[in-house]
Design a protein around this motif. Structure first.
Motif, PDB file in Angstrom:
ATOM      1  N   THR A 137       0.846  -1.196   0.000  1.00  0.00           N
ATOM      2  CA  THR A 137       0.000   0.000   0.000  1.00  0.00           C
ATOM      3  C   THR A 137       0.880   1.245   0.000  1.00  0.00           C
ATOM      4  OG1 THR A 137      -1.759  -1.156   1.199  1.00  0.00           O
ATOM      5  CG2 THR A 137      -1.813   1.258   1.206  1.00  0.00           C
TER       6      THR A 137
ATOM      7  N   ARG B 162      -2.871  -4.293  -5.367  1.00  0.00           N
ATOM      8  CA  ARG B 162      -3.544  -4.762  -6.589  1.00  0.00           C
ATOM      9  C   ARG B 162      -3.880  -3.640  -7.578  1.00  0.00           C
ATOM     10  NH1 ARG B 162      -2.568 -10.050  -7.490  1.00  0.00           N
ATOM     11  NH2 ARG B 162      -2.745 -11.204  -5.540  1.00  0.00           N
TER      12      ARG B 162
ATOM     13  N   THR C  57      -3.135   0.214  -3.627  1.00  0.00           N
ATOM     14  CA  THR C  57      -2.991  -1.019  -2.872  1.00  0.00           C
ATOM     15  C   THR C  57      -2.066  -1.956  -3.642  1.00  0.00           C
ATOM     16  OG1 THR C  57      -4.826  -2.140  -3.970  1.00  0.00           O
ATOM     17  CG2 THR C  57      -5.368  -0.678  -2.116  1.00  0.00           C
TER      18      THR C  57
ATOM     19  N   ARG D  99      -3.075   0.619  -8.385  1.00  0.00           N
ATOM     20  CA  ARG D  99      -2.294   1.789  -7.999  1.00  0.00           C
ATOM     21  C   ARG D  99      -2.437   2.886  -9.041  1.00  0.00           C
ATOM     22  NH1 ARG D  99       3.461   0.138  -6.466  1.00  0.00           N
ATOM     23  NH2 ARG D  99       2.197  -0.854  -4.836  1.00  0.00           N
TER      24      ARG D  99
END
Length: 232
Positions: free
Chosen positions: A113, A134, A132, A136
């Motif tokens: 993160t 997954r 995060t 960005r």
């Protein structure tokens, strides 16, 4: 040729009708120059390649100009919803290809993160990174403005196309601006990241951006010219 319709008369007419806009753009360019000068003075940065300082403002100024100069056609709710969905998909595709949107689909993105702001030289910064493992976002101001401007122009052209499709006059594929705009930004985006022509990547990307905006902004004129040539 009568002097009233000569080139100088047309130039004078443009200057009279566009004087307010010219003043605003001069103020904008002056403000950008002040920002860059202040940043260099405060940070003591040495600029070795001035064109890389200019390019971001070319994107920003041309993008803003195109948005302000493009009127949206009036269409019904269903056609507008279709155009919004397609333009939204275009923006997501463009953001992913250009590195603004990063996706960790097969594996998590490095760094976990992330929330950070990088105070780079104006135009390049402030760069905001948020996301995060997954998903960005890496937002660079000039790329964001440029991509939003191209999306807005695509949206306007899609409204034209959907309206024309319903009247049976023109299909979406024949919309010159829409067709080429899907290809050109992707070419430009890939030159930014991973091109073997590293030294020219930003030059090529800026050229692609300008060509794309021109195709989208003057799509009607280009389409009309193509139709006239094909009709001969």
């Amino acid at each position: 040729m009568s002097e009233a319709y000569g080139p100088l008369a047309r130039v004078r007419h443009v200057l009279r009708t566009e004087m307010t806009a010219i003043r605003w753009w001069c103020l904008l360019v002056a403000a950008e120059l002040v920002l860059v000068t202040a940043y260099v003075a405060v940070t003591d940065v040495t600029i070795l390649e001035p064109r890389y300082v200019v390019y971001p403002f070319v994107w920003i100024n041309v993008g803003l100009w195109a948005i302000l100069r493009t009127d949206l056609p009036a269409v019904e709710g269903r056609q507008r919803a279709i155009a919004v969905a397609m333009a939204g998909g275009y923006l997501l595709l463009l953001s992913w290809a250009g590195g603004i949107l990063l996706l960790g689909l097969s594996s998590p993105l490095p760094g976990g993160t992330v929330t950070s702001i990088h105070w780079n030289i104006p135009g390049w910064g402030p760069t905001v990174v948020y996301g995060t493992p997954r998903v960005r976002l890496s937002i660079i101001p000039f790329k964001l403005v440029g991509y939003v401007a191209m999306t807005y122009l695509v949206y306007a052209r899609l409204l034209d196309a959907t309206r024309a499709v319903l009247s049976g006059v023109l299909g979406l594929v024949s919309c010159v601006g829409c067709t080429f705009s899907i290809l050109l930004p992707l070419i430009g985006a890939t030159t930014l990241f991973g091109s073997t022509l590293t030294g020219l990547s930003w030059d090529l990307s800026t050229a692609v951006f300008l060509v794309t905006v021109a195709l989208l902004y003057w799509a009607d004129e280009i389409g009309g010219a193509v139709s006239r040539q094909l009709g001969r």
